[in-house]
Scaffold this motif. Structure first.
Motif, mmCIF file in Angstrom:
data_model
loop_
_atom_site.group_PDB
_atom_site.id
_atom_site.type_symbol
_atom_site.label_atom_id
_atom_site.label_comp_id
_atom_site.label_asym_id
_atom_site.label_seq_id
_atom_site.Cartn_x
_atom_site.Cartn_y
_atom_site.Cartn_z
ATOM 1 N N GLN A 124 11.371 -3.660 12.139
ATOM 2 C CA GLN A 124 12.214 -4.766 12.681
ATOM 3 C C GLN A 124 12.807 -5.558 11.574
ATOM 4 O O GLN A 124 13.782 -6.191 11.767
ATOM 5 N N GLY A 125 12.387 -5.491 10.423
ATOM 6 C CA GLY A 125 12.844 -6.087 9.152
ATOM 7 C C GLY A 125 12.061 -7.442 8.814
ATOM 8 O O GLY A 125 11.463 -8.148 9.547
ATOM 9 N N THR A 126 12.168 -7.791 7.448
ATOM 10 C CA THR A 126 11.728 -9.224 7.054
ATOM 11 C C THR A 126 12.498 -9.672 6.041
ATOM 12 O O THR A 126 13.035 -8.749 5.181
ATOM 13 N N GLN A 127 12.897 -10.867 6.186
ATOM 14 C CA GLN A 127 13.767 -11.421 5.353
ATOM 15 C C GLN A 127 13.314 -11.820 4.113
ATOM 16 O O GLN A 127 12.380 -12.396 3.900
ATOM 17 N N VAL A 128 14.157 -11.496 2.989
ATOM 18 C CA VAL A 128 13.843 -12.031 1.523
ATOM 19 C C VAL A 128 15.006 -12.715 1.170
ATOM 20 O O VAL A 128 16.297 -12.308 1.244
ATOM 21 N N THR A 129 14.573 -13.918 0.677
ATOM 22 C CA THR A 129 15.805 -15.065 0.160
ATOM 23 C C THR A 129 15.313 -15.474 -1.296
ATOM 24 O O THR A 129 14.182 -15.861 -1.423
ATOM 25 N N TYR B 193 13.855 -3.649 5.482
ATOM 26 C CA TYR B 193 13.489 -2.615 6.398
ATOM 27 C C TYR B 193 12.807 -1.364 5.797
ATOM 28 O O TYR B 193 13.332 -0.836 4.975
ATOM 29 N N CYS B 194 11.712 -1.333 6.363
ATOM 30 C CA CYS B 194 11.010 0.157 6.203
ATOM 31 C C CYS B 194 11.360 1.257 7.073
ATOM 32 O O CYS B 194 11.631 0.806 8.229
ATOM 33 N N GLN C 2 6.330 9.069 18.411
ATOM 34 C CA GLN C 2 6.677 7.855 17.930
ATOM 35 C C GLN C 2 5.861 7.234 16.666
ATOM 36 O O GLN C 2 4.588 7.431 16.847
ATOM 37 N N VAL C 3 6.436 6.594 16.001
ATOM 38 C CA VAL C 3 6.003 5.953 14.755
ATOM 39 C C VAL C 3 6.396 4.605 14.881
ATOM 40 O O VAL C 3 7.523 3.981 14.921
ATOM 41 N N GLN C 4 5.444 3.475 14.840
ATOM 42 C CA GLN C 4 5.655 2.006 14.612
ATOM 43 C C GLN C 4 5.335 1.645 13.649
ATOM 44 O O GLN C 4 4.357 1.919 12.705
ATOM 45 N N LEU C 5 6.443 0.832 13.110
ATOM 46 C CA LEU C 5 6.621 0.194 11.660
ATOM 47 C C LEU C 5 6.651 -1.183 11.905
ATOM 48 O O LEU C 5 7.531 -1.884 12.486
ATOM 49 N N VAL C 6 5.815 -2.031 10.866
ATOM 50 C CA VAL C 6 5.857 -3.505 11.063
ATOM 51 C C VAL C 6 6.085 -4.014 9.405
ATOM 52 O O VAL C 6 5.070 -3.535 9.039
ATOM 53 N N ALA D 232 3.212 -1.560 7.608
ATOM 54 C CA ALA D 232 2.084 -0.865 8.380
ATOM 55 C C ALA D 232 2.672 -0.167 9.487
ATOM 56 O O ALA D 232 3.511 -0.319 10.285
ATOM 57 N N ALA D 233 2.189 1.228 9.301
ATOM 58 C CA ALA D 233 2.681 2.227 10.231
ATOM 59 C C ALA D 233 1.781 2.927 11.269
ATOM 60 O O ALA D 233 0.274 2.626 11.099
ATOM 61 N N SER D 234 1.791 2.746 12.593
ATOM 62 C CA SER D 234 0.860 3.312 13.503
ATOM 63 C C SER D 234 1.589 4.314 14.321
ATOM 64 O O SER D 234 2.686 4.492 14.620
ATOM 65 N N GLY D 235 0.750 5.135 15.055
ATOM 66 C CA GLY D 235 1.250 6.089 16.127
ATOM 67 C C GLY D 235 1.238 7.736 15.758
ATOM 68 O O GLY D 235 1.295 8.426 16.770
ATOM 69 N N ARG D 236 1.351 7.899 14.595
ATOM 70 C CA ARG D 236 1.368 9.391 14.309
ATOM 71 C C ARG D 236 0.759 9.578 13.105
ATOM 72 O O ARG D 236 0.433 8.460 12.154
ATOM 73 N N THR D 237 0.423 10.778 12.315
ATOM 74 C CA THR D 237 -0.166 10.958 11.148
ATOM 75 C C THR D 237 0.879 10.578 10.076
ATOM 76 O O THR D 237 1.823 11.025 9.959
#
Length: 123
Positions: A115-120, A95-96, A1-5, A23-28
């Motif tokens: 989870q996404g980040t809003q750009v307006t 989203y990344c 699993q890879v977590q992306l924020v 930012a990624a975590s969980g795997r290489t």
């Protein structure tokens, strides 16, 4: 699993700039090609840009070419999206995404999503 924020979204006037980070975590992290996608209200999620596992190659949607720049830092497990000369039509949730292979422009090719980040962008 890879977590992306994702982070860095916000409200900006047309012509302004924003820098998104993922930012990624969980795997290489260096095993994964990374992409940025966006989704505006009532529209399908669309490809923005992607970068190879080493960062040596990238691709951009025509709509952002020359204005957006993707980069990655494998030592810090991050991928960034520098967005300049922003336009109201860039307004969306960004989203990344990650996939363990070469990068792709196809949404369904990616295995992990943030989870996404809003750009307006206001006119």
């Amino acid at each position: 699993q890879v977590q992306l924020v994702e982070s860095g979204g916000g409200l900006v006037q047309a012509g302004g700039s924003l820098r998104l980070s993922c930012a990624a975590s969980g795997r290489t992290f260096s095993n994964y090609a990374m992409g940025w996608f966006r989704q505006a209200p009532g529209k399908d999620r669309e490809f923005v840009t992607a970068i190879s596992r080493t960062g040596s190659s990238s691709r951009y949607a025509d709509s952002v070419k020359g204005r957006f720049t993707i980069s990655r830092d494998n030592a810090k497990n991050t991928v960034n999206l520098q967005m300049n000369s922003l336009k109201p039509e860039d307004t969306a949730v960004y989203y990344c995404a990650a996939r363990m292979s070469i990068y792709s422009t196809m949404t369904q090719a990616y295995d992990y999503w943030g989870q996404g980040t809003q750009v307006t962008v206001s006119s």
